[in-house]
Structures are given as structure tokens and as C-alpha cells.
Design a protein around this motif. Structure first.
Motif, short mmCIF file in Angstrom:
data_model
loop_
_atom_site.label_atom_id
_atom_site.label_comp_id
_atom_site.label_asym_id
_atom_site.label_seq_id
_atom_site.Cartn_x
_atom_site.Cartn_y
_atom_site.Cartn_z
N LEU A 126 0.17 5.11 -7.54
CA LEU A 126 -0.46 4.86 -6.25
C LEU A 126 -1.08 6.13 -5.69
N ALA A 173 -2.28 3.71 0.16
CA ALA A 173 -2.79 3.17 -1.10
C ALA A 173 -2.31 1.74 -1.31
N ASP A 226 -4.35 -0.45 0.97
CA ASP A 226 -5.69 -0.61 0.42
C ASP A 226 -5.70 -1.57 -0.76
N ARG A 227 -4.62 -1.58 -1.51
CA ARG A 227 -4.50 -2.44 -2.69
C ARG A 227 -4.27 -3.89 -2.29
N GLU A 273 -5.43 -10.45 -6.26
CA GLU A 273 -5.40 -9.42 -7.28
C GLU A 273 -3.96 -9.14 -7.67
N ARG A 282 -3.49 -6.29 -9.80
CA ARG A 282 -3.67 -5.03 -10.53
C ARG A 282 -2.57 -4.05 -10.18
#
Length: 736
Positions: free
Chosen positions: A150, A226, A229-230, A734, A736
Motif C-alpha cells: 500500500l 492508499a 483511494d483503493r 475491484e 486488486r
């Protein structure tokens, strides 16, 4: 929650005991399949398509220890998992405690060898099983384990549920404080306060993370940014950043850094510090390229043990079953020699030392009974806090039922829901609290803020002046962190009065003619609390002006409902006679009716049943006038007058997270169900035509409303309408 659990306070000394004896609970895959079938999935008002699309929701939980979400965020956590939306939980510490995976009833817990890496892994395994049970009904559902970076140069564990890959757990594995209250530099709190420059991680048994890492304060904040944001969450859940203090002194510590000195609090120091880091990350996230304003919900931790239980027995049992899965009470095999759960919890959640955590779920912000109001031209204006800023939805025309895209009203790090009042001149005035994070020239503190309407835009939206700080009734920055959430009322002469709970469990107020030129903070008359046991006044105030111009203020106390009332029109309220009403489970909502009558609506402790109490002008004493059909749930009951006479509309959350609504006159009618997942308290009012309107802020960040098809007590509510959110883009799922 850390297994280093505080001794259970004496309920007799703290609160009037109202519990009942309960049988022990066990859990397994078969039980979970049956339990999950009990809870209906989110659906439209007629049982059709969901009101809120799972693709438009995304949830992020930030916790300190593996079981924090299970104890303090359920049933909300499970309901969001079952909705099919993306959900990511970030656990900051390994929760390794003393490294002994043994329950209190073990023959000799001290004889169990210390193995902190193994215990951290066992807690992870327990959380995976509990989350799998919530999401799929099968605690044994497999997970895929990988590493994730991250922040450049750092790695953490990423766990993905194979049957539902949109559901993930992230473990940073920072070392925990290993003590509830004792100051320790090597802890989240020490890192936040600067008592240590870095905080190390602990590698759990079998981890794919290749080595230990050391996080600075800024690096931990950026790691959480992070994650934000993810995930791009529509809802962020954290633990309590505003823990209540205890009168007892903190235990002695070998770490004598003066930055670690301070009060003792009811909550675990890791809980509070994790919430601080989440707040800092949310502040830093705002303005980033992928920023999406989110609903932020903060949940009480250990303080719930000294407040009345607010969940009904079925909800508490259901919550305990999950904790039994986490606690490895079923002795299932998971194939990991480190262990399959946290034996310190085991199967004791319902009746053991942590039972009052299991039997309660409370948001720090108690919700507002006044966040949707009629503007001067008859349009409805609804207000909400998203990403720390206030937003306003306005009807396109009076009574249309259609709201335009929300306009930002400003603000920074606002908390909870907006309390709006309409002044006699028709202008609206908003009240909220905000957090000021520590900085070079700023102390960490909270304050009350207000924004007054100063005109109307060409499209009918109210325009507001910039937010103005009203300070805090407790000017000491540390004490100010414990102030409550405001309630306000506008007197017939235009004077606006705002009330807020103080750090020591009393009520303070400020007043201003036409909402300006404010007086200094003063305390209302009332019993002084020294917090020897628990706060005298529990947050969740409401205020109203009756038909005679008298100001009423109501609040939940530790044992009953407290009431203040003016002696004359517009005068400052003074303590009224003891109400003698049943013990409340949470916030109290006030409704002024004709002929000086005031009603309140609230949930009764232990049962969560909604009660309606009434105070006629001619009698002046309170009585329980009615009780609604029991549907469970927790939190504020929204209530407002509709039409003339004694008609009112009520809205409340039930055990399944659905919204129940009804009209009440002589007695409440049967509940109608609106299956729209939402945050905090509903908003209720009447529109320009005289129809009852119910609104919620959905977990998708949008406003959702329903209103009566026709005026009158028998008018049915129409289907739910969804209105644009502050960020209109759909979330692409997502993993990911």
C-alpha cells in the motif's frame, strides 16, 4: 478489542440493572445458514429490486484488533456484507496481547506458553471464519492469502474471500499496546502523540510478509489514504475518536514520557488511536484524484459496558453467535497449527465479562432529529455530512418530491448529522461539531460550529454563510474532545438557543438573537455529575418550542429521561420535575403538538422497543402514552408533527437494518417497512401539501425519500425515490 480486557465494572454501581438471565450460545455452519435466512435482504418497498444497488456501495472498516468490528460494529457490519457490496476491513494491529490463546475458564491459563505470532494468526483465522459466516453462511469458506504493498517499501497481508472476492481483510500487524490503559510508548497512541518515532510490526505465524516493518506516523496515515483511494468507500466505519474519561487514575507505567500522561478512559487506547489515524487519513484523502465523499460512522467501544444495553435479545444472541465463531467455541478444524480462533473470547460473548459489549451497538454521534426542514418558500431542504463536509439537497419545487443534486455547504471534519432549525423569519440555521486535528499551531480539539442562511440561489437552494466556530463549553482541548452533539431551538422572538453535552455529563448552552451575537457558554441548572460511574447525561439531546413558546430540552440520562422547560415564552429552560420514565436505550426525540402538548419518542433499554411518552400542558407530568410493535434495532427514533392536532410520523431502524415508519395519533399504527440501507437516524417532516415525508441518507451516499400519497393519518406511503449523490459515478467493483 484487545484480549487484555478490563475488569467488568459493577453494573449495580454504574447503572440500574435491568438484564435477564440467558442461555449459552453455540455456533456452527448449520446454525449460521439458518440464522442468515432469518434476516431479509435489502429490497424495494414491494419486495422487488433493491432500493440501493450494491454496485453503488463500498464499505471500509478501520479497526484496531481483530474482533473490534464483531463487538462494536455489528449488526451493521453483517448487514453490509450480506448486501453484496464491496467491503474491506483494515486491522491495524496484530492484537497479540500476552500471546496466550487461552480462555479465562482454562485450567491454568498462565501455563499456556506465550506465542505472540501464533496468537496473532489464531485471531486472524477467527476473524476470517466470522466474516465468511456473515458473507456466505459457511465459517469454513476458503480465503486466499497474498501480500499487498500500500506504500512503497512496505507490505501487509491481504485476505480475499474466494466465494465473494469483493470482500477482503487487510492486516498491517503493527504491535498493539498490550494494555488497555497503561501508557506505553510502543503503541498506536505513542506513535500518534510522538512518544515514539516508529511503530514496528509483528510477523504472525505463517505470514507471507517477508520481514518486519517500522511505520512513522505519516507513513501510517498515508497507508490508510492508499486504502481509501483503493476502496473509494461510500461508508467508512471507525472506532470512537471521542472516548469518555473515567474518574479513576491511569495505572503506573515505566514509560515516563510526558506526552503519554493524561486521563484514563473507558475505552482501549488502541481503539481511540486507531480512530485518530482514520480521521487524519480522511482529512488527507480529501481532494485526491479518486476522492469520493463518504459517510463516516464512529462506534463506541468499551464505554458501551457502562451504558444501558440498547439491543434486543434476538440481536444480541445473533451477535454472540458470530463472536463464538471468532472465538473458536465450536472447536472446528481449520488446518492451522497456530489455532482457529481467539479462545479468550470463546463462547462467552453473551454471558461472560464482555456481555455488555455484545448487547449494545452505539454510534458516537447519536443522530439528529432535525436534518430535514421546510425552507421559507415551502421547499424541503435536507442536510448531510459526507467526507467531513455538509451538503444540502433541495426540492425542485414545494411538494414536488424531487430533489436536485446536492450543493456543498462547506465545513471540514464535521461529525455526525446536521441539526437544522428554522428561525421565525424563515431562514435556516445549521449546527454541527467538528474536529480540529493537531498541527503546528493547532491543538487537537472539538468545537461546535454553525452556518446561517443568508439568501436563496436562483434555483431555490438556500445559501449559507461560512461556518462559524462557537467554541466548546470545555475550552481545554483534551476535555473538548468529549463534548456531545448539538441540539437547537429558535424561540418566537428569533433568539436561537444551542445546547450540547459537556465533558462531565452536564448540559451547556449559548444563545444569539437571530442566530448571531452569541452569548458565552453557560451551564444549565441540573445535577452535577462527577463521572464516578458513568455520564449523568448520555448524549442524544433534542429541543423544541411548544405552541405556547416554551423551550423544551430532553436528554437520556443513565436511568431515565431528563427534561428542562422554560418558565415563560422564549426563556432559558430550567430543570423540570423528574420524569420517572423507563430507562432509555439511546437518544430522545421531542415533538411539539397542539395545546402545549409535547411528546417524546425513544427506545427502551434492553428491549429496544419504541416508547411514546406525553406531557400535557394542563398536567405537566410525563406518562408513557403508547408503545410500538417491537422490531428491535438501535439508535434514534425520528419523530415530527404532521398536520394539526396530535398527529405525528415516526421512523426507526429495525434488527435487519431496514427502516420502519408509521403514523401515530391516538396510538401508533402498524409499522411499514422500507428496505433501504441507510446511515444514522432517518429524517421526518411534512411537505408543503401537508403529507408526511421520511428521508434517509443511504449507504450509497444518496438521499432517499418516501412520502404519503395523500394527506391524512390513513395516507399510505409511496415507493422510495432515490436522488443524486455528492459523487455521481458508480463504483467499479475491484479486487486488486
Amino acid at each position: 478489542m484487545s484480549p487484555a480486557r478490563p475488569p467488568r465494572p459493577s453494573r449495580r454501581r454504574l447503572l440500574q440493572a435491568t438484564g435477564v438471565g440467558l442461555g449459552a450460545m453455540t455456533a456452527g455452519a448449520g446454525v449460521w445458514a439458518w440464522c442468515l435466512d432469518e434476516l431479509p435482504r435489502t429490497a424495494g418497498p414491494a419486495g422487488g429490486s433493491p432500493v440501493v444497488d450494491p454496485a453503488d456501495q463500498s464499505f471500509l472498516q478501520v479497526i484496531a484488533h481483530a474482533d473490534d468490528g464483531l463487538y462494536f460494529m455489528n449488526p451493521d457490519l453483517e448487514q453490509s456484507l450480506r448486501a453484496g457490496a464491496r467491503s474491506v476491513t483494515v486491522c491495524l494491529t496484530g492484537g497479540e496481547a500476552d500471546g496466550r490463546n487461552a480462555g479465562r475458564r482454562a485450567a491454568d491459563p498462565a501455563a499456556v506458553p506465550r506465542n505472540r505470532p501464533a496468537f496473532a494468526r489464531a485471531r486472524t483465522n477467527g476473524l476470517r471464519a466470522a466474516h465468511a459466516a456473515m458473507a456466505t453462511g459457511d465459517p469454513a469458506a476458503p480465503w486466499d492469502l497474498a501480500t499487498i504493498s500500500l506504500l512503497p517499501g512496505f507490505q501487509a497481508e491481504l485476505h480475499t474471500l474466494r466465494a465473494a472476492p469483493h470482500h477482503q481483510l487487510i492486516f498491517l500487524e503493527l504491535v498493539e499496546a498490550r494494555a488497555v490503559w497503561r501508557a506505553r510508548a510502543t503503541s498506536l497512541r505513542g506513535l500518534w502523540l510522538g512518544a515514539t518515532d516508529t511503530l514496528p510490526t509483528l510477523r504472525p505465524a505463517g505470514t507471507p510478509v517477508p520481514r518486519r516493518f517500522h511505520y512513522t506516523r505519516d507513513q501510517l496515515v498515508e497507508t490508510l489514504v492508499a486504502v481509501l483511494d483503493r476502496v473509494r468507500p461510500t461508508v467508512v466505519r471507525t472506532l470512537d475518536p471521542n472516548a469518555a474519561h473515567s474518574r479513576r487514575p491511569p495505572p503506573a507505567s515505566p514509560d515516563h514520557d510526558p506526552r503519554l500522561a493524561g486521563l484514563r478512559y473507558y475505552d482501549h487506547q488502541d481503539h481511540t488511536a486507531s480512530a485518530y489515524f482514520a480521521q487524519a487519513a480522511l482529512a488527507a484523502y480529501r481532494g485526491r484524484a479518486r476522492y469520493r465523499p463518504a459517510v463516516v460512522e464512529n462506534y463506541l467501544g468499551y464505554e458501551a459496558a457502562v451504558l444501558p444495553n440498547d439491543l434486543d435479545l434476538p440481536a444480541a444472541r445473533h451477535k454472540a453467535r458470530l463472536l463464538s465463531v471468532y472465538g473458536w467455541a465450536d472447536h472446528r478444524r481449520c488446518g492451522d497449527p497456530a489455532g482457529c480462533g481467539d479462545r479468550k473470547v470463546g463462547g462467552s460473548a453473551l454471558n461472560g465479562s464482555s456481555r455488555n459489549w455484545t448487547r449494545s451497538t452505539r454510534l458516537r454521534a447519536p443522530g439528529s432529529n432535525a436534518w430535514i426542514r421546510v425552507a421559507a418558500d415551502g421547499r424541503l431542504a435536507a442536510f448531510a455530512v459526507l467526507g467531513g463536509a455538509a451538503y444540502c439537497w433541495t426540492e425542485t419545487r414545494p411538494g414536488s418530491g424531487s430533489f436536485g443534486r446536492p450543493a456543498e455547504v462547506g465545513g471540514e471534519l464535521l461529525q455526525g448529522q446536521i441539526h437544522a432549525v428554522r428561525r421565525p423569519d424563515g431562514a435556516l440555521q445549521l449546527f454541527a461539531t467538528r474536529t480540529v486535528l493537531p498541527g503546528r499551531n493547532a491543538a487537537h480539539r472539538r468545537e461546535v460550529v454553525t452556518a446561517a442562511q443568508h439568501g436563496t440561489a436562483p434555483d431555490g437552494r438556500p445559501r449559507f454563510a461560512p461556518w462559524e466556530s462557537l467554541g466548546s463549553p470545555d475550552p481545554d482541548p483534551v476535555r473538548s474532545l468529549e463534548i456531545g452533539f448539538p441540539a437547537a431551538a429558535a424561540a418566537p422572538d428569533g433568539t436561537v438557543h444551542v445546547f450540547v453535552r459537556t465533558w462531565d455529563g452536564n448540559i451547556a448552552h449559548r444563545s444569539g438573537p437571530n442566530g448571531s451575537y452569541w452569548s458565552l457558554w453557560e451551564r444549565l441548572e441540573g445535577t452535577v455529575s462527577t463521572l464516578q460511574a458513568s455520564p449523568q447525561i448520555v448524549d442524544g439531546l433534542d429541543a423544541c418550542v411548544d405552541s405556547d413558546g416554551l423551550i423544551h430540552l430532553v436528554a437520556a440520562s443513565a436511568r431515565t429521561v431528563a427534561h428542562w422547560v422554560s418558565r415563560g415564552a422564549g426563556q432559558m429552560p430550567r430543570p423540570a420535575a423528574v420524569t420517572g420514565l423507563p430507562q432509555p436505550a439511546g437518544p430522545v426525540s421531542a415533538v411539539p403538538l397542539a395545546d402545549g402538548v409535547v411528546r417524546i419518542a425513544y427506545r427502551r433499554a434492553v428491549t429496544a422497543q419504541v416508547l411514546i411518552a406525553e406531557r400535557p400542558r394542563t398536567v405537566g407530568t410525563w406518562r408513557v402514552a403508547a408503545q410500538c410493535e417491537a422490531v428491535g434495532g438501535y439508535g434514534r427514533v425520528a419523530a415530527a408533527p404532521v398536520g394539526s392536532g396530535d398527529r405525528m410520523v415516526l421512523a426507526a431502524r429495525d434488527d435487519a437494518g431496514a427502516l420502519r415508519l408509521t403514523m401515530a395519533q391516538d396510538a401508533p399504527g402498524p409499522w411499514q417497512t422500507g428496505r433501504v440501507p441507510h446511515s444514522a437516524a432517518a429524517g421526518v417532516t411534512q411537505d408543503a401539501v401537508g403529507r408526511a415525508v421520511v428521508a434517509v441518507l443511504g449507504t450509497d451516499g444518496r438521499l432517499h425519500t418516501t412520502r404519503q400519497a395523500s394527506v391524512g393519518p390513513g395516507g399510505p406511503f409511496q415507493g422510495w425515490r432515490s436522488h443524486a449523490g455528492a459523487a455521481g459515478r458508480r463504483i467499479r467493483r475491484e479486487t486488486r
